[in-house]
Design an enzyme around this catalytic site. Structure first.
Site, PDB file in Angstrom:
ATOM      1  N   CYS A   1       0.968  -1.213  -0.010  1.00 23.34           N
ATOM      2  CA  CYS A   1      -0.060   0.012   0.128  1.00 23.34           C
ATOM      3  C   CYS A   1       0.917   1.220  -0.148  1.00 23.34           C
ATOM      4  CB  CYS A   1      -1.101  -0.030   1.134  1.00 23.34           C
ATOM      5  SG  CYS A   1      -0.187   0.060   2.618  1.00 23.34           S
ATOM      6  N   ARG A   7      -3.780  -0.959   5.014  1.00 18.25           N
ATOM      7  CA  ARG A   7      -4.128  -1.974   4.002  1.00 18.25           C
ATOM      8  C   ARG A   7      -3.228  -3.208   3.951  1.00 18.25           C
ATOM      9  NH1 ARG A   7      -5.700   2.071  -0.763  1.00 18.25           N
ATOM     10  NH2 ARG A   7      -3.802   3.062   0.295  1.00 18.25           N
ATOM     11  N   ASP A 125      -9.021   2.760   0.820  1.00 20.54           N
ATOM     12  CA  ASP A 125      -8.092   3.317   1.696  1.00 20.54           C
ATOM     13  C   ASP A 125      -8.977   4.045   2.866  1.00 20.54           C
ATOM     14  OD1 ASP A 125      -6.050   4.548   3.131  1.00 20.54           O
ATOM     15  OD2 ASP A 125      -5.427   6.032   1.562  1.00 20.54           O
TER      16      ASP A 125
END
Length: 160
Positions: A1, A7, A125
């Site tokens: 990420c 993430r 996100d």
């Protein structure tokens, strides 16, 4: 990420759990990184930790770090959280190298990519959101995890 605190560590933790449950723990090495060093050295975001622990995952120690090109050469599979991440990762590998794959492409219910636009597969996100955004991110990670484990099993079987 991006920063390796939300993430990607969430994905690493979920995948580690699923890989162990599938009996592949001794055959698969998992790690996570970010494409930026802005969060270097930081632990998993507390909101990500809360979401993971609420679903029974053990978070453990983690320190954010940035991906290095030399690491990618040693990986059989590189999972990107967004199309932007995939573009950055692919630019670090030789042209035509196909090891960078969108994480959500392993989710059978994920939207289809049309005309090469992989943005439809971006993992949400959660950074700027609240608890529900972390739950949504974790939902997307879990939805792809079994497909990734099946892919890893096939890679391992092909080498055995």
């Amino acid at each position: 990420c991006t920063g390796n605190i939300c993430r990607s560590p969430m994905a690493e933790i979920v995948l580690r759990h699923r890989v162990e449950a599938a009996g592949l723990g001794d055959h698969v090495t998992l790690d996570s990184t970010g494409i930026s060093d802005e969060e270097h050295g930081r632990p998993v975001d507390r909101r990500a930790r809360t979401a993971l622990e609420a679903r029974g995952y053990h978070v453990g120690p983690h320190r954010a770090r940035r991906v290095r090109a030399d690491e990618l050469r040693d990986r059989d599979l590189v999972l990107a959280m967004t199309q932007h991440h995939a573009l950055v990762l692919r630019s670090m590998l030789p042209p035509g190298d196909e090891r960078v794959v969108m994480f959500r492409s392993f989710d059978p219910a994920a939207p289809a990519v049309v005309d090469g636009d992989e943005r439809v597969l971006d993992v949400a996100d959660p950074w700027y959101g609240g608890p529900q955004d972390f739950e949504t991110c974790l939902d997307e990670v879990e939805a792809a995890a079994d497909g990734i484990v099946a892919h890893l099993r096939a890679l391992h079987s092909a080498r055995a």
